[in-house]
Design an enzyme around this catalytic site. Structure first.
Site, PDB file in Angstrom:
ATOM      1  N   SER A  13      25.397 -22.010 -25.403  1.00  0.00           N
ATOM      2  CA  SER A  13      25.624 -23.287 -24.807  1.00  0.00           C
ATOM      3  C   SER A  13      24.743 -24.246 -23.626  1.00  0.00           C
ATOM      4  O   SER A  13      23.546 -24.697 -24.206  1.00  0.00           O
ATOM      5  CB  SER A  13      26.771 -23.908 -23.970  1.00  0.00           C
ATOM      6  N   MET A  90      24.036 -11.037 -21.303  1.00  0.00           N
ATOM      7  CA  MET A  90      25.564 -10.160 -20.667  1.00  0.00           C
ATOM      8  C   MET A  90      25.074  -8.623 -20.060  1.00  0.00           C
ATOM      9  O   MET A  90      26.052  -7.816 -20.194  1.00  0.00           O
ATOM     10  CB  MET A  90      26.516 -10.670 -21.168  1.00  0.00           C
ATOM     11  N   ASN A 107      17.312 -15.896 -15.210  1.00  0.00           N
ATOM     12  CA  ASN A 107      18.806 -15.944 -14.961  1.00  0.00           C
ATOM     13  C   ASN A 107      18.968 -16.784 -14.975  1.00  0.00           C
ATOM     14  O   ASN A 107      18.393 -18.141 -13.401  1.00  0.00           O
ATOM     15  CB  ASN A 107      18.939 -15.438 -14.836  1.00  0.00           C
ATOM     16  N   HIS A 109      23.179 -17.767 -13.220  1.00  0.00           N
ATOM     17  CA  HIS A 109      24.383 -17.409 -12.492  1.00  0.00           C
ATOM     18  C   HIS A 109      25.420 -18.000 -12.458  1.00  0.00           C
ATOM     19  O   HIS A 109      24.962 -19.182 -11.136  1.00  0.00           O
ATOM     20  CB  HIS A 109      23.955 -16.230 -11.787  1.00  0.00           C
ATOM     21  N   SER A 136      23.971 -21.225 -10.297  1.00  0.00           N
ATOM     22  CA  SER A 136      21.797 -20.882  -9.311  1.00  0.00           C
ATOM     23  C   SER A 136      20.724 -20.419 -10.641  1.00  0.00           C
ATOM     24  O   SER A 136      21.666 -19.361 -11.773  1.00  0.00           O
ATOM     25  CB  SER A 136      21.834 -19.864  -8.101  1.00  0.00           C
ATOM     26  N   GLU A 143      17.279  -6.100  -8.718  1.00  0.00           N
ATOM     27  CA  GLU A 143      18.325  -5.830  -8.139  1.00  0.00           C
ATOM     28  C   GLU A 143      19.312  -7.132  -8.912  1.00  0.00           C
ATOM     29  O   GLU A 143      19.114  -8.230  -9.603  1.00  0.00           O
ATOM     30  CB  GLU A 143      18.206  -5.343  -6.648  1.00  0.00           C
ATOM     31  N   ASP A 145      21.665 -10.317 -10.276  1.00  0.00           N
ATOM     32  CA  ASP A 145      21.236 -11.453  -9.324  1.00  0.00           C
ATOM     33  C   ASP A 145      21.195 -11.490  -8.221  1.00  0.00           C
ATOM     34  O   ASP A 145      22.427 -12.180  -7.302  1.00  0.00           O
ATOM     35  CB  ASP A 145      23.021 -11.682  -9.251  1.00  0.00           C
TER      36      ASP A 145
END
Ligand code: GAR
Length: 210
Positions: A13, A90, A107, A109, A136, A143, A145
């Site tokens: 989406s 993922m 990314n 999250h 976010s 590392e 997220d």
């Protein structure tokens, strides 16, 4: 216009929001290809519907995380994108891979980072009795997220909230802020400097946006 690659694992989406905004002329990006680690990801159909090339790269067909990431990098780099956009992708990525795209991979999250890194964020926010939850957009670092945050949006957690109702509200926010961050990047306004995100050379933390 600005060449990008979008990586997905599922519904797509967020990919759709990017496609829609670029078709509407609100976002000047050229989605060169969409790559999924799952062949049955619905997002691949969304891409095919508008004529975007797709690749399914099954991580289970590779003997190691390194081998998968190497194949992924090759698939991406044949398009010479200026930005790699993780949109519900993922998979945990190797340090070699994240270093290669440092400062040019974003990314999204579903939490107000640094809270709730990892999976199942909506239920965890409810269980922790948080008053607010959200989403976010961040630069990807090695590392998980933990890269520099660019923009966040939040919503109130109601008393009768479920993980599913909360996910719906967060998704609606995602479809607003992800295209916005991508727009900034495509206009060469967004940069990663000394580990923090800058908009027009001002740290995001000083802009009032974050
Ligand atoms: C989104 O909620 C995104 O924030 C989340 O996956 C969903 C993908 O939805 N990403 C992560 O959890 C990354 N760890 P979509 O496929 O409909 O865009």
């Amino acid at each position: 216009s600005f060449p990008v690659i979008v990586l997905i694992s599922g519904s797509g989406s967020n990919l759709q929001a990017l496609i829609d905004q670029s078709l509407q002329g609100k976002l000047d990006i050229d989605i060169k290809a969409v790559i999924s680690n799952k062949a049955d990801a619905f997002g691949l159909e969304r891409a095919q519907k508008v004529g975007i090339p797709t690749h399914a790269l099954d991580h289970k067909a590779f003997t190691s995380r390194e081998a998968f990431d190497e194949a992924l990098q090759q698939t991406i780099d044949q398009y010479q994108p200026k930005l790699v956009i993780l949109a519900g992708f993922m998979r945990i990525l190797t340090e070699t891979f994240t270093k290669h795209y440092e400062g040019r991979m974003l990314n999204i999250h579903p939490s107000l980072l640094p809270k709730f890194k990892g999976l199942d964020t909506h239920q965890r926010a409810i269980d922790a009795k948080e008053q607010e939850h959200g989403v976010s957009v961040h630069f990807v670092s090695s590392e998980l997220d933990a890269g520099a945050v660019i923009v966040q949006a939040s919503t109130k957690i109601e008393t009768d909230e479920t993980a599913s109702s909360l996910a719906d509200k967060v998704h609606a926010l995602e479809h607003v802020i992800y295209p916005l961050a991508v727009k900034w990047f495509s206009e060469n306004r967004l940069t990663l400097k000394y580990g923090t995100a800058h908009l027009d050379d001002t740290p995001l933390s000083e802009t009032g946006i974050l």
